[in-house]
Enzyme design. Structure first.
Site, PDB file in Angstrom:
ATOM      1  N   GLU A  33       0.840  -1.185   0.000  1.00 30.41           N
ATOM      2  CA  GLU A  33       0.000   0.000   0.000  1.00 30.41           C
ATOM      3  C   GLU A  33       0.876   1.235   0.000  1.00 30.41           C
ATOM      4  O   GLU A  33       1.912   1.266   0.648  1.00 30.41           O
ATOM      5  CB  GLU A  33      -0.848  -0.029   1.278  1.00 30.41           C
ATOM      6  CG  GLU A  33      -2.045   0.856   1.227  1.00 30.41           C
ATOM      7  CD  GLU A  33      -2.965   0.607   2.413  1.00 30.41           C
ATOM      8  OE1 GLU A  33      -3.855  -0.242   2.292  1.00 30.41           O
ATOM      9  OE2 GLU A  33      -2.755   1.266   3.445  1.00 30.41           O
ATOM     10  N   GLY A  34       0.477   2.225  -0.757  1.00 30.67           N
ATOM     11  CA  GLY A  34       1.177   3.503  -0.740  1.00 30.67           C
ATOM     12  C   GLY A  34       0.201   4.593  -0.378  1.00 30.67           C
ATOM     13  O   GLY A  34      -0.834   4.317   0.221  1.00 30.67           O
ATOM     14  N   GLU A  35       0.556   5.830  -0.738  1.00 30.85           N
ATOM     15  CA  GLU A  35      -0.300   6.947  -0.366  1.00 30.85           C
ATOM     16  C   GLU A  35      -1.644   6.870  -1.096  1.00 30.85           C
ATOM     17  O   GLU A  35      -2.698   7.108  -0.510  1.00 30.85           O
ATOM     18  CB  GLU A  35       0.425   8.247  -0.690  1.00 30.85           C
ATOM     19  CG  GLU A  35      -0.151   9.440   0.023  1.00 30.85           C
ATOM     20  CD  GLU A  35       0.601  10.719  -0.335  1.00 30.85           C
ATOM     21  OE1 GLU A  35       1.627  10.638  -1.041  1.00 30.85           O
ATOM     22  OE2 GLU A  35       0.126  11.788   0.082  1.00 30.85           O
ATOM     23  N   GLY A  37      -2.209   4.270  -3.764  1.00 27.89           N
ATOM     24  CA  GLY A  37      -2.414   2.995  -4.444  1.00 27.89           C
ATOM     25  C   GLY A  37      -2.360   1.822  -3.492  1.00 27.89           C
ATOM     26  O   GLY A  37      -1.867   1.928  -2.365  1.00 27.89           O
ATOM     27  N   ASP A 181      11.328   4.430 -13.685  1.00 25.83           N
ATOM     28  CA  ASP A 181      11.384   4.140 -12.245  1.00 25.83           C
ATOM     29  C   ASP A 181      11.946   2.741 -11.988  1.00 25.83           C
ATOM     30  O   ASP A 181      11.426   1.998 -11.166  1.00 25.83           O
ATOM     31  CB  ASP A 181       9.985   4.297 -11.642  1.00 25.83           C
ATOM     32  CG  ASP A 181      10.032   4.438 -10.115  1.00 25.83           C
ATOM     33  OD1 ASP A 181      11.137   4.538  -9.549  1.00 25.83           O
ATOM     34  OD2 ASP A 181       8.958   4.434  -9.503  1.00 25.83           O
ATOM     35  N   ARG A 185      12.929  -2.234  -5.923  1.00 27.65           N
ATOM     36  CA  ARG A 185      11.564  -2.297  -5.354  1.00 27.65           C
ATOM     37  C   ARG A 185      10.520  -2.491  -6.438  1.00 27.65           C
ATOM     38  O   ARG A 185       9.403  -2.921  -6.140  1.00 27.65           O
ATOM     39  CB  ARG A 185      11.264  -1.023  -4.542  1.00 27.65           C
ATOM     40  CG  ARG A 185      11.230   0.228  -5.384  1.00 27.65           C
ATOM     41  CD  ARG A 185      10.998   1.517  -4.607  1.00 27.65           C
ATOM     42  NE  ARG A 185      11.236   2.637  -5.515  1.00 27.65           N
ATOM     43  CZ  ARG A 185      12.433   3.159  -5.765  1.00 27.65           C
ATOM     44  NH1 ARG A 185      13.497   2.710  -5.127  1.00 27.65           N
ATOM     45  NH2 ARG A 185      12.586   4.128  -6.639  1.00 27.65           N
ATOM     46  N   ASN A 186      10.853  -2.157  -7.688  1.00 29.22           N
ATOM     47  CA  ASN A 186       9.905  -2.277  -8.792  1.00 29.22           C
ATOM     48  C   ASN A 186      10.172  -3.481  -9.698  1.00 29.22           C
ATOM     49  O   ASN A 186       9.682  -3.543 -10.826  1.00 29.22           O
ATOM     50  CB  ASN A 186       9.877  -0.989  -9.606  1.00 29.22           C
ATOM     51  CG  ASN A 186       9.230   0.152  -8.825  1.00 29.22           C
ATOM     52  OD1 ASN A 186       8.394  -0.108  -7.957  1.00 29.22           O
ATOM     53  ND2 ASN A 186       9.625   1.364  -9.106  1.00 29.22           N
ATOM     54  N   ASP A 199       5.615  -1.943 -12.447  1.00 29.62           N
ATOM     55  CA  ASP A 199       5.429  -0.543 -12.062  1.00 29.62           C
ATOM     56  C   ASP A 199       5.956   0.463 -13.059  1.00 29.62           C
ATOM     57  O   ASP A 199       6.724   1.341 -12.701  1.00 29.62           O
ATOM     58  CB  ASP A 199       6.052  -0.274 -10.695  1.00 29.62           C
ATOM     59  CG  ASP A 199       5.185  -0.862  -9.626  1.00 29.62           C
ATOM     60  OD1 ASP A 199       4.304  -0.174  -9.153  1.00 29.62           O
ATOM     61  OD2 ASP A 199       5.380  -2.058  -9.305  1.00 29.62           O
TER      62      ASP A 199
END
Ligand code: ADE
Length: 320
Positions: A33-35, A37, A181, A185-186, A199
């Site tokens: 989970e992000g801000e 998404g 990006d 992490r992606n 991503d």
């Protein structure tokens, strides 16, 4: 207004080729989970030509997301439709019917993000290395113990990850897709330790940590960015190669955070003055040379992903 994100813009008609019926999808848990998404794990019935239930990942927006985040998600949807390569995460379908959240259904990668995998492999390291040799050969070796999953990373795995990611990126460069990006992490890790680049819709808030600097135009992964991207917002496959160099550094350090101790606000000036990260402890001279070639100030002087693929293939042959 609440639920603004639930509405699709008129410019995005449903695509029957990819539309998947919501009632054949069962959400199971939150994977990340992000801000704005969220990535969920779900079961999909009869998807991607497979009869019965398949575990999938579902990318969606949170309640606080608005039009620009939706635009990002839909742009990722469009890009994913075009990308078909074993080392690029595969789109399986989407739910875009109005009145409910937009879902992108993507293949599930059982080991999660490569960065987390590398970091989890660290605790197995102690007691195994310490031969002091300065090549990849002392990164780690470890055997399975008991029944719980063990996140092994052998020196050959590191080369294989670099090779696979280069192949996926060479493909994306071929179809003129700039990632913007690329970072550990992606990249996701699927069964058999297959790397899957993911991503690339600029929906860059979904994961962990403080890698992104908040700017008016969204979040910026400064420590992975080429100087020309930082200065002029220029993004090309050659700026992706720069990011790949940082990813190599992440691989060799088993998921460390790049430029430790460097304030992101000073980074551009340091890079312009010729500063680069030093050779990590377990990194061979050969690998460090490749890494730094990705960080050439002049984009045209950096290797292409195709050339990088050839380097890894030679190194993999030499290491058998
Ligand atoms: N986390 C984010 N995306 C994922 C995916 N496709 N599979 C597994 N874990 C994930």
């Amino acid at each position: 207004t609440a639920n603004r994100h639930l509405l699709l813009p008129k410019t995005c008609p449903p695509d029957p080729k990819w539309e998947f019926p919501r009632e054949r999808l069962t959400i199971e848990q939150v994977l990340g989970e992000g801000e704005f998404g969220r990535v969920l794990r779900a079961k999909a019935i009869d998807i991607g030509g497979i009869a019965g239930a398949t575990t999938v990942a579902v990318k969606t927006l949170k309640e606080n997301a608005c039009a620009s985040e939706l635009a990002d998600l839909l742009s990722e949807y469009q890009l994913l439709k075009e990308a078909q390569h074993p080392n690029v995460i595969r789109l399986l379908g989407a739910c875009t019917t109005p009145g409910a959240p937009v879902y992108l259904i993507i293949e599930f990668a059982e080991f999660g993000s490569l960065r987390n995998y590398l970091r989890r492999s660290r605790h197995l390291e102690s007691g195994i290395r310490s031969d002091g040799c300065s090549s990849l050969s002392n990164v780690i070796v470890c055997e399975a113990e008991g029944t719980r999953p063990v996140y092994t990373v052998t020196p050959r795995d590191i080369l294989s990850f670099a090779w696979q990611i280069s192949k996926g990126m060479a493909y994306l460069a071929d179809i003129k897709l700039v990632h913007r990006d690329l970072a550990a992490r992606n990249v996701l890790l699927a069964a058999e330790k297959v790397c899957k680049i993911s991503d690339f819709g600029l929906t860059r808030d979904v994961y962990e940590d403080d890698a992104y600097l908040k700017r008016s135009k969204g979040r910026v992964p400064v420590k992975w960015m080429a100087p020309e991207s930082l200065a002029d917002h220029v993004y090309t496959s050659k700026s992706d190669v720069w990011s790949f160099g940082v990813l190599l550094w992440e691989l060799v350090t088993l998921g460390a955070s790049p430029y430790p101790g460097v304030d992101v606000h000073n980074l551009y000036n340091l890079l312009k003055a010729g500063y680069r990260m030093e050779r990590p402890a377990n990194c061979s001279q050969q690998l460090y040379k490749l890494m730094t070639s990705c960080w050439h100030q002049e984009p045209g002087m950096r290797p292409s992903f195709k050339e990088l693929v050839n380097h890894w293939e030679k190194m993999l042959e030499d290491s058998v």
